[in-house]
Motif scaffolding. Structure first.
Motif, mmCIF file in Angstrom:
data_model
loop_
_atom_site.group_PDB
_atom_site.id
_atom_site.type_symbol
_atom_site.label_atom_id
_atom_site.label_comp_id
_atom_site.label_asym_id
_atom_site.label_seq_id
_atom_site.Cartn_x
_atom_site.Cartn_y
_atom_site.Cartn_z
ATOM 1 N N VAL A 12 0.836 -1.199 0.000
ATOM 2 C CA VAL A 12 0.000 0.000 0.000
ATOM 3 C C VAL A 12 0.875 1.255 0.000
ATOM 4 O O VAL A 12 0.630 2.198 -0.758
ATOM 5 N N VAL A 13 1.907 1.262 0.837
ATOM 6 C CA VAL A 13 2.820 2.417 0.894
ATOM 7 C C VAL A 13 3.502 2.618 -0.465
ATOM 8 O O VAL A 13 3.568 3.737 -0.982
ATOM 9 N N ALA A 14 3.990 1.534 -1.054
ATOM 10 C CA ALA A 14 4.684 1.645 -2.337
ATOM 11 C C ALA A 14 3.738 2.108 -3.446
ATOM 12 O O ALA A 14 4.095 3.008 -4.233
ATOM 13 N N VAL A 15 2.568 1.525 -3.525
ATOM 14 C CA VAL A 15 1.622 1.903 -4.582
ATOM 15 C C VAL A 15 1.182 3.360 -4.413
ATOM 16 O O VAL A 15 1.044 4.088 -5.400
ATOM 17 N N ALA A 16 1.012 3.800 -3.176
ATOM 18 C CA ALA A 16 0.666 5.211 -2.939
ATOM 19 C C ALA A 16 1.790 6.118 -3.457
ATOM 20 O O ALA A 16 1.517 7.134 -4.111
ATOM 21 N N GLY A 17 3.024 5.763 -3.172
ATOM 22 C CA GLY A 17 4.153 6.553 -3.663
ATOM 23 C C GLY A 17 4.214 6.586 -5.182
ATOM 24 O O GLY A 17 4.430 7.640 -5.793
ATOM 25 N N TRP A 18 4.010 5.433 -5.800
ATOM 26 C CA TRP A 18 4.013 5.377 -7.272
ATOM 27 C C TRP A 18 2.865 6.185 -7.861
ATOM 28 O O TRP A 18 3.039 6.882 -8.872
ATOM 29 N N ALA A 19 1.688 6.121 -7.250
ATOM 30 C CA ALA A 19 0.546 6.890 -7.751
ATOM 31 C C ALA A 19 0.841 8.387 -7.679
ATOM 32 O O ALA A 19 0.547 9.131 -8.625
ATOM 33 N N MET A 20 1.436 8.831 -6.577
ATOM 34 C CA MET A 20 1.801 10.243 -6.453
ATOM 35 C C MET A 20 2.827 10.627 -7.509
ATOM 36 O O MET A 20 2.722 11.682 -8.135
ATOM 37 N N LEU A 21 3.805 9.773 -7.701
ATOM 38 C CA LEU A 21 4.858 10.054 -8.676
ATOM 39 C C LEU A 21 4.286 10.137 -10.088
ATOM 40 O O LEU A 21 4.675 11.000 -10.877
ATOM 41 N N LEU A 22 3.375 9.265 -10.407
ATOM 42 C CA LEU A 22 2.820 9.227 -11.754
ATOM 43 C C LEU A 22 1.785 10.318 -12.019
ATOM 44 O O LEU A 22 1.721 10.847 -13.133
ATOM 45 N N PHE A 23 0.984 10.673 -11.016
ATOM 46 C CA PHE A 23 -0.189 11.492 -11.304
ATOM 47 C C PHE A 23 -0.253 12.856 -10.635
ATOM 48 O O PHE A 23 -1.015 13.708 -11.083
ATOM 49 N N LEU A 24 0.494 13.078 -9.560
ATOM 50 C CA LEU A 24 0.440 14.382 -8.905
ATOM 51 C C LEU A 24 1.447 15.339 -9.529
ATOM 52 O O LEU A 24 2.459 14.916 -10.093
ATOM 53 N N PRO A 25 1.186 16.641 -9.396
ATOM 54 C CA PRO A 25 2.183 17.612 -9.862
ATOM 55 C C PRO A 25 3.502 17.400 -9.115
ATOM 56 O O PRO A 25 3.506 17.098 -7.914
ATOM 57 N N ARG A 26 4.579 17.550 -9.823
ATOM 58 C CA ARG A 26 5.905 17.331 -9.224
ATOM 59 C C ARG A 26 6.391 18.621 -8.579
ATOM 60 O O ARG A 26 7.047 19.442 -9.200
ATOM 61 N N ARG A 27 6.071 18.746 -7.332
ATOM 62 C CA ARG A 27 6.501 19.895 -6.538
ATOM 63 C C ARG A 27 7.465 19.397 -5.471
ATOM 64 O O ARG A 27 7.466 18.212 -5.135
#
Length: 154
Positions: A12-27
């Motif tokens: 869950v922790v890893a998938v959350a990190g990957w989802a943020m990396l793929l889809f959130l703005p890179r700030r």
């Protein structure tokens, strides 16, 4: 907590990190969250599991009939012995999750710095998520081509 539960939580922790990396703005805050709250948390979980397994404080839930692992045996048989328990498998998997996410974060930052679109980054990030070293190798080949082209143009 069971090894199955720890396995699910680390995923869950890893998938959350990957989802943020793929889809959130890179700030910077997003990068920091992925680095510390996801990669760092996976590393901390690894440290606790490693210490607990090596120190004998955690039950490794060894496969029936499997000999205790020899931590000094770095042969195929020796490494196989490390993974002959649920704890060893979860420990190894957490290692992969932490390093692959760290590499994905580096690829994302590097690709942003080199002007690759997010869409162009997706195959490399997904390749790293699914097959770590393959995604990294493909990214290294792609970035080298861009770097050479930039040097020639400059």
């Amino acid at each position: 907590m069971s090894w199955d539960s720890i396995f699910v939580l680390t995923n869950v922790v890893a998938v959350a990190g990957w989802a943020m990396l793929l889809f959130l703005p890179r700030r910077p805050a997003t990068h920091a969250f992925i680095l510390f709250a996801c990669v760092g948390l996976l590393c901390l979980a690894y440290l606790i599991m490693f210490g607990g397994l090596v120190g004998g404080w955690l039950d490794p839930a060894r496969v029936a009939g499997a000999a205790p692992p020899n931590l000094l045996d770095y042969s195929v048989d020796g490494i196989r012995g490390l993974f002959m328990s649920d704890g060893g498998v979860v420990l190894g998997w957490t290692h992969y999750l932490a390093f692959d996410l760290f590499v994905g974060l580096w690829i994302g930052r590097d690709a942003d710095a080199k002007g690759f679109s997010r869409l162009m980054q997706m195959p490399f990030l997904l390749g790293t998520f699914l097959a770590g070293p393959i995604g990294l190798l493909l990214w290294l080949l792609m970035r080298e081509r861009r770097a050479r082209r930039t040097v020639r143009a400059g």
